[in-house]
Design a protein around this motif. Sequence first.
Motif, PDB file in Angstrom:
ATOM      1  N   HIS A 103       0.827  -1.203   0.000  1.00  0.00           N
ATOM      2  CA  HIS A 103       0.000   0.000   0.000  1.00  0.00           C
ATOM      3  C   HIS A 103       0.865   1.257   0.000  1.00  0.00           C
ATOM      4  N   GLU A 104       1.950   1.221   0.736  1.00  0.00           N
ATOM      5  CA  GLU A 104       2.885   2.343   0.741  1.00  0.00           C
ATOM      6  C   GLU A 104       3.483   2.545  -0.650  1.00  0.00           C
ATOM      7  N   PHE A 105       3.897   1.434  -1.286  1.00  0.00           N
ATOM      8  CA  PHE A 105       4.482   1.504  -2.625  1.00  0.00           C
ATOM      9  C   PHE A 105       3.504   2.115  -3.622  1.00  0.00           C
ATOM     10  N   LEU A 106       2.276   1.601  -3.660  1.00  0.00           N
ATOM     11  CA  LEU A 106       1.290   2.093  -4.618  1.00  0.00           C
ATOM     12  C   LEU A 106       1.000   3.572  -4.402  1.00  0.00           C
ATOM     13  N   ALA A 107       0.914   3.980  -3.148  1.00  0.00           N
ATOM     14  CA  ALA A 107       0.606   5.380  -2.851  1.00  0.00           C
ATOM     15  C   ALA A 107       1.747   6.301  -3.267  1.00  0.00           C
ATOM     16  N   GLN A 108       2.990   5.870  -3.055  1.00  0.00           N
ATOM     17  CA  GLN A 108       4.137   6.746  -3.305  1.00  0.00           C
ATOM     18  C   GLN A 108       4.476   6.881  -4.779  1.00  0.00           C
ATOM     19  N   VAL A 109       4.255   5.841  -5.565  1.00  0.00           N
ATOM     20  CA  VAL A 109       4.741   5.890  -6.948  1.00  0.00           C
ATOM     21  C   VAL A 109       3.674   6.338  -7.943  1.00  0.00           C
ATOM     22  N   HIS A 110       2.431   6.537  -7.499  1.00  0.00           N
ATOM     23  CA  HIS A 110       1.370   6.938  -8.426  1.00  0.00           C
ATOM     24  C   HIS A 110       0.878   8.355  -8.148  1.00  0.00           C
ATOM     25  N   VAL A 111       1.768   9.209  -7.684  1.00  0.00           N
ATOM     26  CA  VAL A 111       1.440  10.616  -7.461  1.00  0.00           C
ATOM     27  C   VAL A 111       1.677  11.378  -8.762  1.00  0.00           C
ATOM     28  N   LEU A 112       0.640  12.048  -9.257  1.00  0.00           N
ATOM     29  CA  LEU A 112       0.733  12.748 -10.531  1.00  0.00           C
ATOM     30  C   LEU A 112       0.407  14.232 -10.361  1.00  0.00           C
ATOM     31  N   PRO A 113       0.913  15.056 -11.257  1.00  0.00           N
ATOM     32  CA  PRO A 113       0.508  16.471 -11.281  1.00  0.00           C
ATOM     33  C   PRO A 113      -0.921  16.578 -11.796  1.00  0.00           C
ATOM     34  N   PRO A 114      -1.479  17.769 -11.889  1.00  0.00           N
ATOM     35  CA  PRO A 114      -2.823  17.900 -12.480  1.00  0.00           C
ATOM     36  C   PRO A 114      -2.869  17.191 -13.832  1.00  0.00           C
ATOM     37  N   LEU A 115      -3.920  16.352 -14.005  1.00  0.00           N
ATOM     38  CA  LEU A 115      -3.981  15.499 -15.191  1.00  0.00           C
ATOM     39  C   LEU A 115      -4.040  16.295 -16.488  1.00  0.00           C
TER      40      LEU A 115
END
Length: 277
Positions: A101-113
């Motif tokens: 869960h930590e991995f998924l949360a940290q690596v899928h942070v995106l700027p405004p789409l």
Amino acid sequence: MSSQESAISVPSSHVLSRRRRARRARSEHGTRGPVWLFDLDNTLHRASHAIFPRINHAMTAYIVERLGLAQDEANLLRSTYTERYGAVLLGLIRHHAIDPHEFLAQVHVLPPLAEVLRAERGIARLVAGLPGRKILLTNAPANYAMPIVEALGIRRHFERCVSIEDMADRRGWRAKPDATMLRRLLVREGLAPARTWLVEDTRSHLKHLRHFGIKTVWITGHLPIRNSLGKVMPRSGRPHYVDIKVQSLRELRASLATGEGAKRVARATRSRQLNPN
């Protein structure tokens, strides 16, 4: 836990509610015609334009920090786990006991789409024009996939999103092209393989999952020329496990309107009518 997948408890009440939702979705979206299992990244939008580079960089940085590897080693490990398991996450769980869960949360942070999202013009109309049911089947987490689907304006055309969290079972995490995952999905959603179409950019997923008797569409227009490690991405030819090869959804729509694509979908529909689940 270093050599085993982390267990995930799936309450029986949650399984039952998913089955009820599936029955409700089938009644709302209809049971005639084909069923489309759509991948998300590089299928419904051009993830290779700006989103994948950001995610790949974040995954490599996570591996460097957690495993203490050099960047080149981390890049190679990321690529190796993607090819071997279908998702980097599965390799990291199996071999390094990371917190999924930590991995998924940290690596899928995106700027405004609006800054990074690229897709075909009129994609909502193209998706809506495909006959039958549509289900999103992605190795991405839901909190990444759903904002993209909403931004594309296609959320209402999909009866449900099956994310990597939904692919998990009591034995652990799964991802495409896991056979057990697809078998469970077909049963849970009441899908007849002969009329089910998997639309993907990843050839290995198409190759492994076609053994179930489903039909396959290889969409190539969003693929980069080279992957993140500089390897040339295969785009030419039509492998034997690919039923329809197209560059875009627009081309898929056209092939279904006339020609062999239309004949294949018609045969799948007749198969459903003669052999209902």
